[in-house]
Design an enzyme around this catalytic site. Structure first.
Site, PDB file in Angstrom:
ATOM      1  CG  ASN A   9     -27.637 -42.441 -45.629  1.00 17.99           C
ATOM      2  OD1 ASN A   9     -27.169 -43.577 -45.771  1.00 17.99           O
ATOM      3  ND2 ASN A   9     -27.149 -41.386 -46.270  1.00 17.99           N
ATOM      4  CD1 TRP A  10     -28.684 -46.707 -40.270  1.00 14.81           C
ATOM      5  CD2 TRP A  10     -28.581 -48.872 -40.833  1.00 14.81           C
ATOM      6  NE1 TRP A  10     -29.644 -47.368 -39.563  1.00 14.81           N
ATOM      7  CE2 TRP A  10     -29.609 -48.700 -39.888  1.00 14.81           C
ATOM      8  CE3 TRP A  10     -28.336 -50.152 -41.332  1.00 14.81           C
ATOM      9  CZ2 TRP A  10     -30.385 -49.761 -39.425  1.00 14.81           C
ATOM     10  CZ3 TRP A  10     -29.108 -51.213 -40.878  1.00 14.81           C
ATOM     11  CH2 TRP A  10     -30.118 -51.017 -39.928  1.00 14.81           C
ATOM     12  CE  LYS A  11     -24.417 -40.035 -44.072  1.00 17.32           C
ATOM     13  NZ  LYS A  11     -23.764 -38.732 -43.991  1.00 17.32           N
ATOM     14  CG  HIS A  96     -25.882 -38.709 -49.622  1.00 16.17           C
ATOM     15  ND1 HIS A  96     -24.666 -38.217 -49.228  1.00 16.17           N
ATOM     16  CD2 HIS A  96     -26.683 -38.683 -48.517  1.00 16.17           C
ATOM     17  CE1 HIS A  96     -24.725 -37.921 -47.923  1.00 16.17           C
ATOM     18  NE2 HIS A  96     -25.937 -38.191 -47.477  1.00 16.17           N
ATOM     19  CD  GLU A  98     -21.820 -38.870 -47.106  1.00 23.01           C
ATOM     20  OE1 GLU A  98     -22.217 -40.047 -47.255  1.00 23.01           O
ATOM     21  OE2 GLU A  98     -21.986 -38.232 -46.037  1.00 23.01           O
ATOM     22  CD  GLU A 168     -28.922 -35.456 -46.591  1.00 20.56           C
ATOM     23  OE1 GLU A 168     -29.189 -35.931 -45.486  1.00 20.56           O
ATOM     24  OE2 GLU A 168     -28.114 -35.980 -47.371  1.00 20.56           O
ATOM     25  N   GLY A 174     -22.762 -34.468 -41.031  1.00 23.17           N
ATOM     26  CA  GLY A 174     -21.713 -35.086 -40.228  1.00 23.17           C
ATOM     27  C   GLY A 174     -20.843 -34.096 -39.482  1.00 23.17           C
ATOM     28  CB  SER A 213     -25.854 -32.033 -37.764  1.00 21.00           C
ATOM     29  OG  SER A 213     -24.554 -32.242 -38.300  1.00 21.00           O
ATOM     30  N   GLY A 234     -28.369 -39.344 -40.568  1.00 19.86           N
ATOM     31  CA  GLY A 234     -27.132 -40.106 -40.709  1.00 19.86           C
ATOM     32  C   GLY A 234     -26.681 -40.632 -39.360  1.00 19.86           C
ATOM     33  N   GLY A 235     -25.704 -39.956 -38.764  1.00 18.61           N
ATOM     34  CA  GLY A 235     -25.080 -40.422 -37.529  1.00 18.61           C
ATOM     35  C   GLY A 235     -26.058 -40.847 -36.444  1.00 18.61           C
TER      36      GLY A 235
HETATM   37  P1  13P Z   1     -25.677 -36.703 -40.454  1.00 16.51           P
HETATM   38  O1  13P Z   1     -27.032 -36.855 -39.835  1.00 16.51           O
HETATM   39  O2  13P Z   1     -24.665 -37.639 -39.887  1.00 16.51           O
HETATM   40  O3  13P Z   1     -25.229 -35.276 -40.500  1.00 16.51           O
HETATM   41  O4  13P Z   1     -25.830 -37.169 -41.993  1.00 16.51           O
HETATM   42  C1  13P Z   1     -26.837 -36.631 -42.756  1.00 16.51           C
HETATM   43  C2  13P Z   1     -26.888 -37.360 -44.035  1.00 16.51           C
HETATM   44  O5  13P Z   1     -26.013 -37.269 -44.858  1.00 16.51           O
HETATM   45  C3  13P Z   1     -28.042 -38.243 -44.254  1.00 16.51           C
HETATM   46  O6  13P Z   1     -28.112 -38.640 -45.583  1.00 16.51           O
END
Ligand code: 13P
Length: 251
Positions: A9-11, A96, A98, A168, A174, A213, A234-235
């Site tokens: 997930n590149w966001k 998600h 967010e 999640e 994050g 994470s 994510g990251g």
């Molecule tokens: P991180 O891996 O950056 O914690 O993000 C997780 C995430 O929200 C994937 O959808």
């Protein structure tokens, strides 16, 4: 035996140059697939077509980060499931954290998106998870159950025979603070148990992946758990070497 799934997930990150380099870095290691792992990349909407061309002919498949609940109509700014399917998108993230917190998406709205995605042949990746306050109050399980039940109410439990669940925990996203292996396995088992109460076959087949994470160091132990079928990254998915190592750490 369930296949594993690792999704990036590149966001809201990247631009054309960055994405070209990132995908080029993934292809040598991932194009032929890894140990029977489903590998999904979810770029921001404007880059779907570009990523689709870059991954053509490889085992990597395309996902989107969100979808509108409606099929078409006066919904400025929304993108429908059929539009995504038109661009060879196969998976779509719904709910998600967010979006739940920043865009006020409620459980019912997330469930509508889940149904809309399936109606267009997409595989929804339903995100569930509690906040730190909810975990501290001891209600993490209830929160996740409420989020899942909203989807079961609209899609039926069999909806999960063509879907992925991503646990999640909000406090792990994050933050660099992943859930412990025990915390993650416990919640994944609880999710599977909840589904098994209604349909054991669906419960045994649904892929339940962990997000929050995940990095190349903690992925092997997480993915080795009996109910953790991969990860939503994510990251660490913004770095080709990290994402490849995470995909390769599925045992
Ligand atoms: P991180 O891996 O950056 O914690 O993000 C997780 C995430 O929200 C994937 O959808």
């Amino acid at each position: 035996m369930r296949r594993a799934l690792v999704a990036a997930n590149w966001k809201m990150h990247g631009n054309r140059i960055f994405i070209q380099e990132l995908v080029s870095g993934l292809i040598p290691a991932l194009s032929g697939g890894v140990n029977g792992v489903d590998i999904v990349i979810c770029p921001p909407f404007p880059y779907l077509q570009m990523v689709d061309s870059l991954i053509k002919g490889t085992e990597i498949v395309l996902g989107a980060q969100d979808v509108g609940a409606h099929e078409s109509g006066p919904y400025t700014g929304e993108v429908s499931a059929s539009m995504l399917a038109d661009f060879r998108v196969r998976y779509v993230i719904v709910g998600h954290s967010e979006r739940r917190s920043l865009m006020n998406e409620c459980d019912q709205h997330v469930a509508e998106k889940f149904v809309a995605a399936q109606q267009s042949g997409l595989i929804p990746v339903l995100c569930v998870g509690e906040t730190l306050a909810e975990r501290d109050q001891g209600i993490a399980g209830q929160v996740v159950e409420r989020q899942l039940s909203a989807v079961i109410d609209q899609a039926g439990v069999t909806g999960f025979s063509r879907a992925v669940i991503a646990y999640e925990p909000v406090w792990a996203i994050g933050t660099g603070r992943s859930a412990s292996v025990e915390q993650a396995q416990e919640m994944h088992a609880a999710i599977r148990q909840l589904i098994a109460l209604q349909d054991d076959e669906v419960a045994q087949s649904v892929q339940i992946i962990y997000g929050g994470s995940v990095n190349p160091e903690n992925a092997p132990a997480l993915f080795a758990q009996p109910d953790i079928d991969g990860g939503l990254i994510g990251g660490a998915s913004l770095n080709a070497d990290s994402f490849v190592r995470i995909c390769q750490s599925v045992s």
